[in-house]
Design a protein around this motif. Structure first.
Motif, mmCIF file in Angstrom:
data_model
loop_
_atom_site.group_PDB
_atom_site.id
_atom_site.type_symbol
_atom_site.label_atom_id
_atom_site.label_comp_id
_atom_site.label_asym_id
_atom_site.label_seq_id
_atom_site.Cartn_x
_atom_site.Cartn_y
_atom_site.Cartn_z
ATOM 1 N N ARG A 157 0.849 -1.185 0.000
ATOM 2 C CA ARG A 157 0.000 0.000 0.000
ATOM 3 C C ARG A 157 0.887 1.238 0.000
ATOM 4 O O ARG A 157 1.999 1.234 0.541
ATOM 5 C CB ARG A 157 -0.929 0.018 1.211
ATOM 6 C CG ARG A 157 -0.186 -0.110 2.503
ATOM 7 C CD ARG A 157 -1.021 0.166 3.701
ATOM 8 N NE ARG A 157 -0.130 0.733 4.711
ATOM 9 C CZ ARG A 157 -0.502 1.125 5.907
ATOM 10 N NH1 ARG A 157 -1.760 1.016 6.261
ATOM 11 N NH2 ARG A 157 0.359 1.645 6.743
ATOM 12 N N VAL A 158 0.359 2.270 -0.613
ATOM 13 C CA VAL A 158 1.127 3.515 -0.718
ATOM 14 C C VAL A 158 0.134 4.665 -0.834
ATOM 15 O O VAL A 158 -0.946 4.504 -1.430
ATOM 16 C CB VAL A 158 2.084 3.450 -1.945
ATOM 17 C CG1 VAL A 158 1.325 3.225 -3.245
ATOM 18 C CG2 VAL A 158 2.934 4.704 -2.067
ATOM 19 N N LEU A 159 0.458 5.793 -0.246
ATOM 20 C CA LEU A 159 -0.375 6.982 -0.453
ATOM 21 C C LEU A 159 -0.216 7.386 -1.922
ATOM 22 O O LEU A 159 0.909 7.374 -2.444
ATOM 23 C CB LEU A 159 0.053 8.113 0.478
ATOM 24 C CG LEU A 159 -0.268 7.862 1.960
ATOM 25 C CD1 LEU A 159 0.370 8.930 2.840
ATOM 26 C CD2 LEU A 159 -1.782 7.810 2.191
ATOM 27 N N PRO A 160 -1.323 7.720 -2.595
ATOM 28 C CA PRO A 160 -1.256 7.966 -4.049
ATOM 29 C C PRO A 160 -0.176 8.976 -4.449
ATOM 30 O O PRO A 160 0.499 8.799 -5.465
ATOM 31 C CB PRO A 160 -2.655 8.483 -4.372
ATOM 32 C CG PRO A 160 -3.534 7.941 -3.304
ATOM 33 C CD PRO A 160 -2.688 7.819 -2.063
ATOM 34 N N GLN A 161 0.014 10.013 -3.648
ATOM 35 C CA GLN A 161 0.991 11.040 -4.023
ATOM 36 C C GLN A 161 2.430 10.566 -3.819
ATOM 37 O O GLN A 161 3.379 11.256 -4.184
ATOM 38 C CB GLN A 161 0.728 12.345 -3.245
ATOM 39 C CG GLN A 161 0.941 12.263 -1.742
ATOM 40 C CD GLN A 161 -0.287 11.766 -0.989
ATOM 41 O OE1 GLN A 161 -1.150 11.087 -1.539
ATOM 42 N NE2 GLN A 161 -0.372 12.103 0.297
#
Lengths: 333, 333
Positions: free
Chosen positions: B142-146
């Motif tokens: 998972r990763v923050l979109p930015q």
């Protein structure tokens, strides 16, 4: 003037990847991994499957298109069995260098056709050299946490719904392996059974209606990939309950009925496998509503009981009650 | 009194599954699919890899523990290369019936040891019969979109950071294939190089510090699984830019320096592959901050330029500038 068949070895890994990228959405390919959006509030569901040439499929009964379709359908069915809608799949492919490019493209076509029907993209993959054709699929779906369908949720008093006919896929396989066995069967019946084997339909279509009926009450269930009996027994074992199944309540496809004896039909229904229907445990009222919606191939086939045995009973009195056990049909190794 | 080795065939699919469930978190096994929670606001990252006996690993250089570790590390490295933290992996395994159970358990041990270090569970799997040992892993993160790290984000003026030494994995492989080549090498140096090959470390440890430095500014990058040159060239191609790499700026591991000539070391650094470091393109200030944090194995090795070529230059004047291209090291088929 013959055109030699082009093989994987002829165009190499890069050449093959370029051709196969046509099956993937733009933007998903060309980085270390794919990025997918998950709407907030959903849980993610993941399932994985490996298929090997000569073990799970063979040129004798399965075209590459069908291998692809069936691989996609089996994974999407696992998502449906959890109550989840598909987000995407990844595909890893092991290939001998001698495999024809047309074979690989046909595999992708079958896979893509099935995925398209359920708006599911191929979001990533890997191709490598192997001595045996190997197809490994991982499918992801999403589901609201309160709607996850679990095997261990069944309660005594639940009605057991089979969402469609069973035994047809096994019958279709028989027709492919022994075409002579179907010589007295009408062409449409033959096609129905072969189609059931080659192009199974994962029951993702049921989910929206299921939620409309049950609201946020929990549903127990799984798919019938290893046969109807296996699904019922697995659910009962996981839930610490039993079941009473009524022989007369199990719908039999007219095509199957025309093809084989009632005894043979019953065995294939119970243990044939690969029909990819859902077996769901619901309140009797919800079960009836669902069956009314799904039509006559679906039925309430019995009830969950508190005694931990799974019995098949026969109201006609022609057969003694019979205890059902897990499928021994397909054991690897 | 000899104890014959127990094989997969001896205990069957169910027996094997039971043993391997010890490596999976309880509750993940025994349904059609696994359910994972995704915190809201995150994007999901997915990557998949297939490894085949005799192609990607061999008993000669790789114990089953190392096969497992390396498979896990390669997939976690792909997540790191996207800026993502791992959520879990699925594992599909194709096995000949004659494989020793101890071999399979050792594979799982190696895999598990690597995953444990990064708090990553095995959330699903499949085991099937195959004529060749096949390991197929799909990893989710998972990763923050930015914060997604992309190959196509590099801009002229960015500094290029290599997060650690390169060439060591290839050197370790050489020592395993040709032990006599290391006879003049100190034991610790030998171990360092062999360890780099057998137990690579995915650079997930870098991410938190990277975000602290760059904030929400975009980062371009990938991992160096196919070598340092390959990573730089891929990033440049995807971003429509070029790069100037300084030969003297590339850190060389002391162990590698002791083992081979500077020319050989450079080739392995550029094209050896499987070091699983990150190659990141950042503003010069951020790059310097990151290198200061990572220590002397990391370095700014060059700059992104607007001309679309990747040049290796030599400040000493001993070597003419050299144009770098994609790795041709490992082409399947």
């Amino acid at each position: 003037m013959s055109h030699p068949t082009k093989t994987v070895k002829d165009i190499g890994e890069q050449g093959l990847l370029q051709r196969l990228q046509n099956f993937c959405p733009p933007g998903m390919v060309g980085d270390d991994a794919a990025v997918l959006e998950i709407e907030s509030g959903y849980s993610m569901v993941v399932t994985t499957d490996m298929l090997v040439d000569g073990v799970h499929f063979s040129d004798r009964t399965t075209s590459p298109e069908d291998v692809g379709w069936r691989a996609a359908a089996a994974n999407l069915s696992d998502l449906a069995a959890m109550g989840a809608s598909p987000i995407g799949i990844t595909l890893a492919l092991g290939l001998p260098g001698e495999v024809a490019i047309s074979w690989v493209e046909a595999l992708y076509h079958g896979l893509y056709d099935c995925l398209q029907r359920y708006q599911t993209p191929i979001v990533g993959g890997d191709i490598c050299c192997s001595s045996v054709i190997t197809v490994s699929i991982t499918a992801f779906g999403r589901v609201l946490p309160q709607r996850v369908i679990r095997r261990f949720n069944a309660k005594a008093g639940d009605a057991i719904v089979a969402t469609g006919f069973h035994g047809c896929s096994r019958a279709g396989l028989e027709l492919l392996l022994h075409p002579e066995s179907g010589q007295n069967l009408a062409e449409t019946a033959k096609n129905t059974l072969i189609q059931a084997h080659q192009r199974p339909q994962p029951r993702l279509d049921i989910l929206d209606h299921l939620w409309a009926i049950v609201g946020d009450r929990s549903v127990a269930g799984m798919d019938s990939s290893d046969g109807l009996a296996d699904a019922v027994v697995q659910i009962c074992r996981c839930s610490g309950v039993g079941a009473r199944i009524e022989r007369q309540a199990i719908p039999i496809s007219p095509a199957l009925q025309q093809f084989v004896s009632p005894e043979q039909a019953l065995e294939w229904i119970l243990y044939g496998g690969e029909d990819f229907e859902l077996v769901l445990c619901l309140s009797p009222q919800s079960a009836q509503d669902l069956v009314n919606h799904l039509g006559s191939a679906a039925a309430i086939i019995g009830m969950i009981t508190s005694e931990p045995t799974v019995e098949l009973i026969d109201r006609s009195g022609n057969y003694a009650p019979r205890q059902l056990t897990l499928s021994e049909g397909f054991q690897h190794f």
